[in-house]
Design an enzyme around this catalytic site. Sequence first.
Site, PDB file in Angstrom:
ATOM      1  N   ASP B  33       0.063   3.973  -1.590  1.00 48.18           N
ATOM      2  CA  ASP B  33      -0.778   2.786  -1.348  1.00 48.18           C
ATOM      3  C   ASP B  33      -2.164   2.955  -1.972  1.00 48.18           C
ATOM      4  O   ASP B  33      -3.008   2.075  -1.856  1.00 48.18           O
ATOM      5  CB  ASP B  33      -0.938   2.561   0.160  1.00 48.18           C
ATOM      6  N   HIS B  34      -2.375   4.111  -2.586  1.00 55.05           N
ATOM      7  CA  HIS B  34      -3.719   4.393  -3.079  1.00 55.05           C
ATOM      8  C   HIS B  34      -3.611   5.039  -4.445  1.00 55.05           C
ATOM      9  O   HIS B  34      -3.649   6.268  -4.551  1.00 55.05           O
ATOM     10  CB  HIS B  34      -4.457   5.309  -2.090  1.00 55.05           C
ATOM     11  N   PHE B  35      -3.329   4.312  -5.542  1.00 56.23           N
ATOM     12  CA  PHE B  35      -3.311   2.860  -5.581  1.00 56.23           C
ATOM     13  C   PHE B  35      -1.930   2.428  -6.067  1.00 56.23           C
ATOM     14  O   PHE B  35      -1.385   3.066  -6.976  1.00 56.23           O
ATOM     15  CB  PHE B  35      -4.380   2.344  -6.543  1.00 56.23           C
TER      16      PHE B  35
END
Lengths: 132, 173
Positions: B33-35
């Site tokens: 999720d990052h990124f």
Amino acid sequence: MTREEIFESVRKVLEEALGVDEDEVTPEASLTGDLEAESIDFLDIVFRLEKTFGTPEKSFKIEQGELFPENLMENPEWISDSKFTEAGMAMLRQRMPHVDFSAFESDRDVNKVAELITVQSIVDFVDRKLAA
Amino acid sequence: MRWMWIDSIVEFVADKRLSAIKNVSLAEEYLHDHFPATDAVEALPVLPASLIIEGMAQTAGILVGSARQFRERVILAKISLARLDCEVFPGQTVRYDATLERIDSAGAATAGVVSRLGPISLQWEPIGRIDLMFSHLDEATAGMELPKHNFVFGKNLDVILRTAGLENLKRGS
């Protein structure tokens, strides 16, 4: 060390501890009012002053409550209706010789005592302590 | 193990410094999720800067706590400085070197260097500095009611200390 040199060192300490700009750190600036210092910043400032003004030959140890006094309301004789009494003012002058209380005499509001600590107060504190 | 952002203590000098490492693995879900990838750009999994700060806070927090045998409840009170010049990618190891600058009954100040080790170069490369302030909670909240147990240094810490052979620190020996 001259007072100008002390002021420059104090200014650098406050810039780093509070993340403020050089031109904000004037002698009259109040730590809590103008420079928005919070309680943990006081500890940070104390540690940085000790490091800045201490030397291998002579340490610059600031005891807890020495620069930023604590428990100023622990004695009921010091306060009446949220104002410092004569006894309270005497206690403040004794514990905070580095602070100018002349303008506070007529106000004495317990909630405003923290605002009395200015950049100049810290310079005076360091100056007295270095001379001691 | 919940919310532990260091894997192991690798060096400890009582009352002076403590170093810890974290291995960054692509198996860690947050990296996805990052990124994440978008229509415009490819995925870029990097260790979030906020978690690098947390890793340093845990490293320095253990150092501060150890100075008083973990009897104090030590909480992060201020990030005095955080400067990171490079990203940390999966496959790399991040190292936190924390030095105790000053401690008293109210709290402590630490200085920290963050480094990373690449899996191919095998060279430690300093990538930033993180200086922190900690408060001793009981001193800061005198008169307030707090849970009786030490909720800062709990069982997670026991594992970290045991694997580093430092379990005696909690007993003050």
